[in-house]
Design a protein around this motif. Structure first.
Motif, PDB file in Angstrom:
ATOM      1  N   LEU A 130       0.832  -1.199   0.000  1.00 37.99           N
ATOM      2  CA  LEU A 130       0.000   0.000   0.000  1.00 37.99           C
ATOM      3  C   LEU A 130       0.868   1.250   0.000  1.00 37.99           C
ATOM      4  N   ASP A 131       1.922   1.246   0.800  1.00 37.62           N
ATOM      5  CA  ASP A 131       2.846   2.387   0.809  1.00 37.62           C
ATOM      6  C   ASP A 131       3.512   2.560  -0.554  1.00 37.62           C
ATOM      7  N   VAL A 132       3.894   1.434  -1.179  1.00 35.94           N
ATOM      8  CA  VAL A 132       4.544   1.504  -2.494  1.00 35.94           C
ATOM      9  C   VAL A 132       3.563   2.048  -3.533  1.00 35.94           C
ATOM     10  N   LEU A 133       2.313   1.581  -3.485  1.00 32.76           N
ATOM     11  CA  LEU A 133       1.311   2.050  -4.444  1.00 32.76           C
ATOM     12  C   LEU A 133       1.091   3.548  -4.330  1.00 32.76           C
ATOM     13  N   ARG A 134       1.040   4.043  -3.119  1.00 35.38           N
ATOM     14  CA  ARG A 134       0.810   5.474  -2.933  1.00 35.38           C
ATOM     15  C   ARG A 134       1.955   6.290  -3.500  1.00 35.38           C
ATOM     16  N   SER A 135       3.188   5.827  -3.334  1.00 32.87           N
ATOM     17  CA  SER A 135       4.323   6.555  -3.899  1.00 32.87           C
ATOM     18  C   SER A 135       4.427   6.335  -5.401  1.00 32.87           C
ATOM     19  N   ALA A 136       3.985   5.159  -5.873  1.00 36.39           N
ATOM     20  CA  ALA A 136       4.061   4.857  -7.301  1.00 36.39           C
ATOM     21  C   ALA A 136       3.171   5.776  -8.116  1.00 36.39           C
ATOM     22  N   ARG A 137       2.030   6.173  -7.568  1.00 35.67           N
ATOM     23  CA  ARG A 137       1.138   7.074  -8.301  1.00 35.67           C
ATOM     24  C   ARG A 137       1.837   8.382  -8.612  1.00 35.67           C
ATOM     25  N   VAL A 138       2.660   8.846  -7.679  1.00 38.98           N
ATOM     26  CA  VAL A 138       3.400  10.084  -7.907  1.00 38.98           C
ATOM     27  C   VAL A 138       4.473   9.862  -8.963  1.00 38.98           C
ATOM     28  N   ARG A 139       5.198   8.733  -8.865  1.00 39.85           N
ATOM     29  CA  ARG A 139       6.261   8.452  -9.830  1.00 39.85           C
ATOM     30  C   ARG A 139       5.711   8.297 -11.236  1.00 39.85           C
TER      31      ARG A 139
END
Length: 321
Positions: free
Chosen positions: A69-78
């Motif tokens: 979940l943490d990775v997904l949230r940062s991935a949206r920005v990337r």
């Protein structure tokens, strides 16, 4: 510590499948599983703490899901800064669906990822979801995690977790979503017709195998020219395809091709050469519904295809079925 490692290794394949489905990236999934191991080893080195965990599989799934979940949230920005369109890393395997050979899907953990694949079309639609929606849908609908535990992962109520999954289901089955319902026999028939129509160089035969609302998405990661937005509509997609692989297309005379399974669905592994001499690897996945192709997904970002084995001299265009 040896006992901890043995217990964890028994769960690694399933955790990798969960993380891969949620993240769409093998490398990110591996990182998430490794972080799960580190937290597991750190928290459970104490035998008393280990004894408090009654369901190790559920505990590990919860930890891994929170990391994802943490990775997904940062991935949206990337991905907002990603050059062009984004597609998930394909899971490529041999046509017979048997034990991976020739460099495709080489290890047991990878096979665990392959077992629950339902096509690139669904994986692409998952990218439309908010991280919380994606997690709720994947955990409950794909891996049968109870909503009570999903809610615990998300830090919300069970009712809210059910609502997130419900909204996610509606999004992935929206009218504009590429539909994939074909069994392997129909996939083979339709793709053979698609290849034959493409090889003919004529647009009309190709239009008969493309759905009116077919969508084509290409991901090169900025390494090669691709359409920066989805190509939509049978006529547009047909002309685009003929321009690349038709009888007089850009790559028709210098392409190697092998039929493969891409995310569990019939697709193509191709190799060709760019006009500037650079080699191009390409994995194409398809969505098929009602005897027509509804989605074409071209992955040619070399960073996402680094582990593919090379094709041989017998792998020529058109492909042999």
């Amino acid at each position: 510590m040896q006992d901890l490692a043995t217990e964890f290794e028994a769960e690694r394949g399933r955790l990798l499948a969960v993380a891969h489905r949620m993240l769409g990236s093998r490398s990110e999934a591996e990182d998430a599983v490794q972080e799960t191991w580190l937290r597991y080893a750190g928290a459970l080195a104490d035998p008393d703490a280990r004894a408090e965990i009654r369901d190790l599989s559920a505990w590990l799934t919860t930890i891994c899901a929170r990391i994802c979940l943490d990775v997904l949230r940062s991935a949206r920005v990337r991905r907002e800064a990603y050059p062009g369109q984004w597609l998930p890393e394909p899971v490529v395997g041999p046509l017979d669906g048997g034990p991976p050979t020739g460099g495709y899907a080489p290890d047991p953990a990878e096979r665990a990822v392959r077992t629950d694949q339902v096509g690139t079309a669904l994986r692409v639609m998952l990218e439309r979801l908010a991280p919380e929606q994606r997690l709720a849908l994947v955990l409950h609908d794909v891996f049968a995690v109870p909503f009570a535990r999903v809610a615990d992962v998300l830090g919300t109520s069970e009712v809210a977790a059910r609502q997130l999954a419900s909204r996610a289901r509606r999004a992935v089955t929206a009218p504009d979503a590429p539909r994939h319902t074909a069994d392997p026999a129909e996939q083979r028939r339709v793709l053979a017709a698609f290849v034959a129509a493409t090889e003919s160089g004529e647009l009309d035969p190709l239009l008969r195998v493309l759905a009116p609302d077919v969508v084509l998405i290409g991901d090169s990661g900025g390494h090669f020219p691709t359409a920066r937005r989805p190509v939509v509509g049978a006529d547009t997609v047909g002309r685009f395809t003929l321009g690349l692989f038709g009888r007089t297309g850009r790559y028709a005379q210098r392409t190697r091709t092998r039929p493969v399974l891409v995310d569990g669905v019939l697709g193509l592994h191709m190799e060709t050469t760019h006009s500037d001499g650079r080699p191009i690897r390409l994995v194409t996945a398809f969505a098929v519904d009602g005897g027509r192709i509804t989605g074409i997904f071209n992955q040619l970002n070399p960073e996402k295809l680094a582990d593919l084995p090379p094709l041989g001299d017998d792998d020529r265009w058109p492909p042999r079925w």
